[in-house]
Enzyme design. Structure first.
Site, mmCIF file in Angstrom:
data_model
loop_
_atom_site.group_PDB
_atom_site.id
_atom_site.type_symbol
_atom_site.label_atom_id
_atom_site.label_comp_id
_atom_site.label_asym_id
_atom_site.label_seq_id
_atom_site.Cartn_x
_atom_site.Cartn_y
_atom_site.Cartn_z
ATOM 1 N N GLY A 156 0.856 -1.189 0.000
ATOM 2 C CA GLY A 156 0.000 0.000 0.000
ATOM 3 C C GLY A 156 0.885 1.230 0.000
ATOM 4 N NE ARG A 157 -2.223 5.085 2.890
ATOM 5 C CZ ARG A 157 -3.529 4.875 3.030
ATOM 6 N NH1 ARG A 157 -4.373 5.507 2.252
ATOM 7 N NH2 ARG A 157 -4.003 4.074 3.959
ATOM 8 C CB ILE A 158 3.707 2.115 4.676
ATOM 9 C CG1 ILE A 158 2.889 3.203 5.390
ATOM 10 C CG2 ILE A 158 5.051 1.938 5.376
ATOM 11 C CD1 ILE A 158 2.423 2.846 6.795
ATOM 12 C CB THR A 236 6.751 -1.322 10.640
ATOM 13 O OG1 THR A 236 6.722 -1.581 9.237
ATOM 14 C CG2 THR A 236 8.168 -1.278 11.121
ATOM 15 C CB SER A 237 1.610 -3.846 9.759
ATOM 16 O OG SER A 237 0.267 -3.485 9.540
ATOM 17 N NE ARG A 238 -2.295 -0.957 14.504
ATOM 18 C CZ ARG A 238 -1.704 0.159 14.044
ATOM 19 N NH1 ARG A 238 -0.417 0.128 13.742
ATOM 20 N NH2 ARG A 238 -2.390 1.281 13.920
ATOM 21 C CD GLU A 267 1.765 -2.408 20.051
ATOM 22 O OE1 GLU A 267 1.288 -1.263 20.092
ATOM 23 O OE2 GLU A 267 2.258 -2.891 19.025
ATOM 24 C CG HIS A 286 3.059 0.968 17.741
ATOM 25 N ND1 HIS A 286 1.910 0.223 17.812
ATOM 26 C CD2 HIS A 286 2.970 1.659 16.573
ATOM 27 C CE1 HIS A 286 1.151 0.452 16.760
ATOM 28 N NE2 HIS A 286 1.784 1.327 15.988
HETATM 29 P P1 NAP Z 1 -2.646 0.839 2.865
HETATM 30 O O1 NAP Z 1 -2.216 1.904 1.928
HETATM 31 O O2 NAP Z 1 -4.091 0.563 3.071
HETATM 32 O O3 NAP Z 1 -1.901 -0.511 2.414
HETATM 33 C C1 NAP Z 1 -2.233 -1.785 2.850
HETATM 34 C C2 NAP Z 1 -1.998 -2.758 1.710
HETATM 35 O O4 NAP Z 1 -2.198 -4.084 2.207
HETATM 36 C C3 NAP Z 1 -2.948 -2.564 0.541
HETATM 37 O O5 NAP Z 1 -2.201 -2.358 -0.633
HETATM 38 C C4 NAP Z 1 -3.753 -3.859 0.483
HETATM 39 O O6 NAP Z 1 -3.936 -4.216 -0.870
HETATM 40 C C5 NAP Z 1 -2.842 -4.866 1.197
HETATM 41 N N1 NAP Z 1 -3.596 -5.928 1.840
HETATM 42 C C6 NAP Z 1 -4.696 -5.831 2.616
HETATM 43 N N2 NAP Z 1 -5.062 -7.044 3.048
HETATM 44 C C7 NAP Z 1 -4.184 -7.931 2.518
HETATM 45 C C8 NAP Z 1 -4.037 -9.337 2.592
HETATM 46 N N3 NAP Z 1 -4.888 -10.089 3.274
HETATM 47 N N4 NAP Z 1 -2.990 -9.907 1.938
HETATM 48 C C9 NAP Z 1 -2.130 -9.164 1.230
HETATM 49 N N5 NAP Z 1 -2.222 -7.821 1.121
HETATM 50 C C10 NAP Z 1 -3.240 -7.226 1.750
HETATM 51 O O7 NAP Z 1 -2.075 1.097 4.339
HETATM 52 P P2 NAP Z 1 -0.723 1.874 4.747
HETATM 53 O O8 NAP Z 1 -0.989 3.316 4.930
HETATM 54 O O9 NAP Z 1 0.388 1.423 3.850
HETATM 55 O O10 NAP Z 1 -0.530 1.252 6.206
HETATM 56 C C11 NAP Z 1 -0.389 -0.145 6.392
HETATM 57 C C12 NAP Z 1 -0.506 -0.494 7.858
HETATM 58 O O11 NAP Z 1 0.658 -0.048 8.529
HETATM 59 C C13 NAP Z 1 -1.661 0.180 8.600
HETATM 60 O O12 NAP Z 1 -2.863 -0.538 8.477
HETATM 61 C C14 NAP Z 1 -1.166 0.223 10.029
HETATM 62 O O13 NAP Z 1 -1.651 -0.909 10.745
HETATM 63 C C15 NAP Z 1 0.349 0.105 9.895
HETATM 64 N N6 NAP Z 1 1.068 1.307 10.393
HETATM 65 C C16 NAP Z 1 1.913 1.155 11.455
HETATM 66 C C17 NAP Z 1 2.622 2.243 11.914
HETATM 67 C C18 NAP Z 1 3.575 2.116 13.077
HETATM 68 O O14 NAP Z 1 3.711 3.053 13.840
HETATM 69 N N7 NAP Z 1 4.281 1.011 13.202
HETATM 70 C C19 NAP Z 1 2.473 3.498 11.305
HETATM 71 C C20 NAP Z 1 1.604 3.603 10.226
HETATM 72 C C21 NAP Z 1 0.904 2.493 9.773
HETATM 73 P P3 NAP Z 1 -5.119 -5.195 -1.296
HETATM 74 O O15 NAP Z 1 -6.356 -4.621 -0.687
HETATM 75 O O16 NAP Z 1 -5.080 -5.175 -2.777
HETATM 76 O O17 NAP Z 1 -4.792 -6.530 -0.746
#
Ligand code: NAP
Length: 330
Positions: A156-158, A236-238, A267, A286
């Site tokens: 996704g974005r990250i 770095t997700s959850r 956490e 985190h």
């Molecule tokens: P995003 O843009 O929504 O990207 C998530 C990606 O995951 C999407 O491209 C989605 O594509 C894919 N996905 C969803 N379900 C899936 C599955 N079952 N199998 C494979 N791919 C799958 O989200 P983001 O902004 O990149 O952020 C991602 C996550 O990072 C957040 O949800 C958050 O939990 C975590 N995060 C953590 C921190 C931290 O402090 N550590 C900071 C920011 C974010 P498809 O729908 O096509 O599968």
């Protein structure tokens, strides 16, 4: 009458002042302690808006106690701690803070990858405890990052931002999503594959999918068994996306080489957590989005979402667009 909002943690003065211009604000004043559930349950009874963090469980039972609530502004992009279905059923808008934290979290993901590969924390501890006697050819040797293979689960974005960093390190990058991203493939030279291939082929595996019932324990014993013995897992997700017990045994038994974890199933992670006993794990509390600039911008965006929603406008980062802001206008 001004709408009432409850804020679950001390905020920057400027952002607080912005909220106070049009709202009556009640704040949980502690900076380093989450709001107790009973306080939240009491405060939410009167609230029109809630400004919350990922430390609060916003479940159906809590929402039952919130007859006036119109909007929940979450200070994070991930919203697995909020029952979206229950909020939507009650006509409560939920917002998050996507985008603004993408590059900061990608920086941290790459920092964790490098720290784990090159054993930075272990090496620093070694020096500080006076164990460094002489330079030695194989002392604290790690894995190469430059020219290696990275697998991103959740492009996704990250994920894309991490892929851009990996390209500067001449890494071959695989990714796995539910849907392909031909544009990213072309622009960044990424290769789409199924998850088993990604796990088998990668030197580094980065988890960046959102945490949902469908991604709980996405990485367990069987997935870890597919990885190379020299491979490194970065999350770095959850925390709940990885089965931590399976990860512990894979690391302790040398089935994979190391792990870098910013997030945990529970956490704050208990100090006696088995993963914290392993030298080949780099752990962080985190802090993915924790740069000063980004955290301030996230709070500002969450405040804007909240104010727009309370003004009867559609907030820019509405997670449940089924709820129409106009219907919730007082
Ligand atoms: P995003 O843009 O929504 O990207 C998530 C990606 O995951 C999407 O491209 C989605 O594509 C894919 N996905 C969803 N379900 C899936 C599955 N079952 N199998 C494979 N791919 C799958 O989200 P983001 O902004 O990149 O952020 C991602 C996550 O990072 C957040 O949800 C958050 O939990 C975590 N995060 C953590 C921190 C931290 O402090 N550590 C900071 C920011 C974010 P498809 O729908 O096509 O599968």
């Amino acid at each position: 009458m001004k709408p009432k909002i409850y804020v679950t943690r001390k905020l920057n003065e400027g952002i607080l002042a912005k909220l106070e211009e049009t709202c009556e604000v009640t704040l949980w004043e502690e900076e380093n302690l989450p709001v107790p559930r009973e306080v939240l349950e009491r405060e939410i009874r009167e609230a029109d808006g809630l400004f919350c963090l990922l430390t609060e469980q916003i479940d159906a039972a809590l929402l039952e106690k919130a007859p006036r609530l119109k909007i929940i502004a979450n200070l994070a992009v991930g919203y697995n701690h909020i029952d979206i279905e229950a909020a939507t059923a009650k006509g409560i808008m939920v917002t998050n803070t996507p985008g603004v934290l993408t590059e900061t979290t990608a920086d941290l993901t790459f920092a964790l990858l490098m720290a784990t590969a090159r054993r930075l924390v272990e090496s620093s501890d070694y020096l500080r405890r006076g164990a460094w006697v002489t330079w030695s050819p194989m002392l604290l040797t790690g894995q190469d990052v430059y020219g290696s293979t990275l697998g991103i689960i959740g492009l996704g974005r990250i994920g894309e931002a991490v892929a851009r960093r990996a390209k500067a390190f001449d890494m071959k990058v695989y990714y796995h999503n539910r849907t392909r991203k031909p544009e990213a493939e072309e622009q960044l030279g990424l290769e789409y594959c199924d998850m088993a291939t990604l796990l088998r082929e990668s030197d580094f595996v980065c988890i960046l999918v959102p945490y949902t019932p469908g991604t709980r324990h996405l990485i367990g014993h069987n997935e870890l068994a597919l990885m190379k013995q020299s491979a490194i897992l970065i999350n770095t997700s959850r925390g709940g996306i990885i089965d931590e017990t399976a990860l512990y045994y894979a690391l302790a038994e040398g089935k994979i080489w190391a792990a870098g974890l910013d997030v945990f199933e529970q956490e704050p992670v208990p100090a006696n957590h088995p993963l914290l006993t392993l030298p080949n794990v780099v752990t962080l509390p985190h802090i993915g989005s924790a740069s000063i600039k980004t955290r301030l911008r996230m709070a500002d965006i969450a405040a804007d979402n909240l104010l727009k929603g309370l003004a009867g406008l559609t907030p820019p980062n509405l997670v449940n667009p089924q709820v129409d802001a106009r219907d919730t206008k007082r």
